[in-house]
Write an enzyme that holds these catalytic residues in place. Structure first.
Site, PDB file in Angstrom:
ATOM      1  N   ARG A   1      15.310  91.220  63.340  1.00  0.00           N
ATOM      2  CA  ARG A   1      14.908  91.919  62.121  1.00  0.00           C
ATOM      3  C   ARG A   1      15.232  91.114  60.862  1.00  0.00           C
ATOM      4  NH1 ARG A   1      18.145  96.851  60.258  1.00  0.00           N
ATOM      5  NH2 ARG A   1      18.995  96.623  62.344  1.00  0.00           N
TER       6      ARG A   1
ATOM      7  N   GLY B   1      35.817  46.513  38.837  1.00  0.00           N
ATOM      8  CA  GLY B   1      36.826  47.503  39.180  1.00  0.00           C
ATOM      9  C   GLY B   1      38.103  47.311  38.398  1.00  0.00           C
TER      10      GLY B   1
ATOM     11  N   ASN C   1      25.226  48.497  43.590  1.00  0.00           N
ATOM     12  CA  ASN C   1      25.604  49.747  42.930  1.00  0.00           C
ATOM     13  C   ASN C   1      24.461  50.736  43.105  1.00  0.00           C
ATOM     14  OD1 ASN C   1      27.681  50.089  40.042  1.00  0.00           O
ATOM     15  ND2 ASN C   1      28.127  48.913  41.871  1.00  0.00           N
TER      16      ASN C   1
ATOM     17  N   TYR D   1      30.886  44.026  31.100  1.00  0.00           N
ATOM     18  CA  TYR D   1      31.452  44.384  32.396  1.00  0.00           C
ATOM     19  C   TYR D   1      30.533  43.928  33.527  1.00  0.00           C
ATOM     20  CZ  TYR D   1      32.740  46.972  36.534  1.00  0.00           C
ATOM     21  OH  TYR D   1      33.080  47.285  37.825  1.00  0.00           O
TER      22      TYR D   1
ATOM     23  N   HIS E   1      32.045  42.718  49.895  1.00  0.00           N
ATOM     24  CA  HIS E   1      31.867  44.162  49.993  1.00  0.00           C
ATOM     25  C   HIS E   1      31.107  44.583  51.254  1.00  0.00           C
ATOM     26  CE1 HIS E   1      33.437  44.151  46.027  1.00  0.00           C
ATOM     27  NE2 HIS E   1      32.971  45.340  45.660  1.00  0.00           N
TER      28      HIS E   1
END
Length: 638
Positions: free
Chosen positions: A355, A66, A216, A59, A104
């Site tokens: 407080r 994708g 990535n 891959y 991208h």
């Protein structure tokens, strides 16, 4: 803000990068690659090259990305056969990686500040040094040279969904390495190729999986998160300091911060804040002052004071006497506390905004500490995909190049969501303290809006609270978590995303606005502290030089001269006078005094209305650059 100096280069090995080192690189420190780790980097790259030679399907190496992951790369370009086509000069594998970057890099909006981009580059280099990404040593060295040369890629802020990591922003980083995009260099915004040329560097041609390795990952959200926490950790201390100054300005009660109290509910942040407050208020003679010694503000009149020196004061003071007829059932109380009502209410506890400081500030500290734990893990984690295990014993390549989801930003996104919710909490309690200071109904005897206003023409600090309220509202409206809204991408191949980049970007911006609210509290508390200290010391000075009859003129509600109770009234006033006269000069805690003095170097006491915009901006800057906090830290070490 902490900017860790670094005289030596930060050594990156993929395993030991710290948040402080990343901050140092963000603000200019250089890096070097661990020589011991480079063989592992080369081993993974060589392994991928061998698998491609064997025509193994991997891959992102020999397949598309994708939703194109089911498409294997061919042996040559089909488009070369199109009519009129020019023959491609790069292989399909090289084209795949280049196209991944250039297509991208599509973020929009204002560019990130240089320190964010430098931090992103450092994070990316460090994770690639783990040796499981398949990037070549020479490509990693080129990325390092770009960082060290001071080339800052232009990375617009909007475009990441936080899975597969920060794809679009990281592509803007990588595209400059290829000679594309834009970059800042030596103060100029230039085309990427020109920036490389000026720095004496050459563009890189990507090899197997190198585009994926470069874009990535979670570097944008991590960089924003680390730099946000760097600011927030100082703002936590600033918040405690502002609260301490406000407590002194109220002559507040310290019992709520006692160590034995917090040992019974030992949340770490809560215990830490209580300890901080005790240290900041150490030496205060305003805190825990008996109720009856605190006078109430009264407007100045020409006849207010009995000496020329006292006439220089811009206020008058007074008490109300509690008649004998109103003491029934309270005799024991008025045996311990004198029957005079001044600025402090006769009650043993302060409001929640005072407080409950340890509980509120402490919870915010714990939220930030949890985020820090997550970010520190992420700094030395592998966050790209697929993951290469070149030395694994395996029958098939799929067992050595494993597709996983380390790029998914949800661990960071949820941690940042927690911080996003915490920031308005800290801002809100600060604004509530500020509001309490300016409101004459709640400020325990100080003038309304902290101004004398003798002629009813002055607003004092009234509108300062408006500004704080506006910022708190804005912070609250931005606190909704982005991480709960996943919008699928990549044709539903990436069907659940983290939105962590938006989350961390919001936190970074919100940290700056939190600092503004804290600055407004410090600015206002300094005014209130001056008034409180000067009013009580004016009462002490009057008691020291005058008799009971003179002090009685400052007490309302006493019996008429000659009445049966008048002698007893004067005896009680004499008791008040003697106690005030015997007291040491009233002063804030040592640390509070240092902070107050630092503010007063640039911002004068507001005796009459004037334009406040410049000094408000100065207060904000003193918090932003850490001047007040640094002065306190340095002073407390002396």
């Amino acid at each position: 803000m902490r900017r860790t100096p670094a005289l030596n280069k930060i050594r990156l090995d993929g395993r030991s990068l710290t948040r402080s080192q990343l901050v140092a690189v963000a603000y200019g420190a250089q890096v070097e690659l661990s020589a011991e780790q480079l063989p592992a980097v080369a081993r993974a790259a060589d392994f991928l090259a061998e698998q491609v030679r064997r025509e193994e399907p991997i891959y992102g190496v020999s397949t598309g990305f994708g939703s194109n992951a089911d498409r294997l790369l061919g042996a040559h370009h089909l488009r070369d056969q199109l009519p009129g086509a020019k023959r491609s000069q790069e292989t399909l594998h090289e084209e795949l990686q280049r196209n991944l970057i250039v297509t991208h890099a599509v973020c929009v909006g204002e560019a990130f500040a240089p320190e964010i981009v430098r931090a992103m580059l450092c994070i990316r280099i460090n994770t690639l040094m783990r040796g499981h990404s398949g990037i070549r040593v020479q490509t990693l060295q080129a990325l390092t040279q770009m960082l060290n040369a001071g080339i800052v890629p232009v990375v617009p802020q909007l475009g990441s969904v936080g899975a597969s990591g920060d794809l679009a922003p990281l592509s803007h980083l990588a595209i400059v390495l290829l000679g594309g995009g834009e970059a800042f260099f030596e103060g100029e915004r230039l085309p990427g190729a020109q920036a490389l040329q000026r720095a004496g560097l050459k563009p890189v041609q990507l090899s197997y999986k190198e585009g994926l390795a470069l874009n990535n990952g979670t570097a944008q959200m991590l960089a924003c998160g680390v730099l946000a926490l760097n600011k927030l950790e100082d703002l936590l201390d600033t918040a405690d300091l502002a609260a301490a100054m406000t407590i002194d300005a109220f002559a507040g009660r310290l019992g709520a911060f006692a160590p034995e109290v917090h040992a019974l509910r030992p949340h770490p942040g809560q215990v830490k804040v209580a300890e901080n407050l005790r240290g900041l208020l150490d030496g205060s003679t305003l805190a825990d002052i008996p109720y009856h010694l605190v006078p109430r503000f009264r407007p100045w009149l020409p006849q207010s004071w009995d000496t020329e020196a006292a006439q220089q004061l811009s206020f008058d003071i007074g008490w109300d006497w509690v008649p004998f007829s109103q003491r029934h059932g309270r005799e024991k109380f008025y045996t311990r506390f004198r029957p005079f009502r001044g600025g402090k209410k006769h009650q043993p506890q302060d409001s929640y905004s005072l407080r409950c400081i340890p509980q509120v500030h402490g919870a915010v500290r714990d939220a930030i500490a949890q985020a820090a734990r997550v970010l520190e893990i992420e700094l030395n984690s592998l966050t790209d995909n697929p993951i290469v295990f070149p030395d694994a014993q395996a029958e098939h390549v799929e067992q050595q190049v494993i597709s996983a989801g380390h790029f998914h930003g949800m661990p960071l996104a949820l941690a940042m969501s927690y911080v996003k919710a915490a920031i308005p909490v800290l801002a809100s309690i600060s604004e509530r303290r500020l509001n309490k200071l300016v409101d004459p109904a709640t400020n325990d005897g100080l003038p309304g809006f902290l101004i004398g206003n003798e002629d009813a023409t002055e607003s004092g600090h009234m509108i300062v609270q408006y500004t704080a309220a506006a910022i708190v509202n804005d912070l609250s409206s931005r606190a909704h978590p982005a991480s709960v809204y996943s919008i699928p991408t990549s044709a539903n191949a990436e069907d659940h995303v983290s939105m962590g980049a938006n989350e961390a970007r919001h936190v970074l911006a919100m940290a700056d606005d939190l600092g503004k609210v804290l600055a407004l509290e410090l600015y206002t508390a300094a005014q209130a502290l001056d008034l409180r200290r000067d009013m009580i010391n004016a009462a002490r000075d009057l008691a020291d030089r005058a008799d009971a009859a003179t002090l009685a003129a400052k007490v309302a509600g006493g019996p008429a001269a000659g009445s049966g109770e008048h002698a007893d009234f004067l005896a009680e006033v004499e008791g008040l006078r003697a106690e005030l006269s015997a007291a040491q000069e009233f002063r804030p805690g040592r640390a509070v005094a240092i902070a107050h003095a630092k503010l007063r170097e640039s911002i004068a006491f507001l005796d009459h209305d004037r334009a406040l915009d410049g000094e408000v901006a100065t207060a904000v800057q003193l918090v932003r650059d850490g001047s007040v906090l640094s002065a306190v830290r340095a002073g407390m070490q002396d």
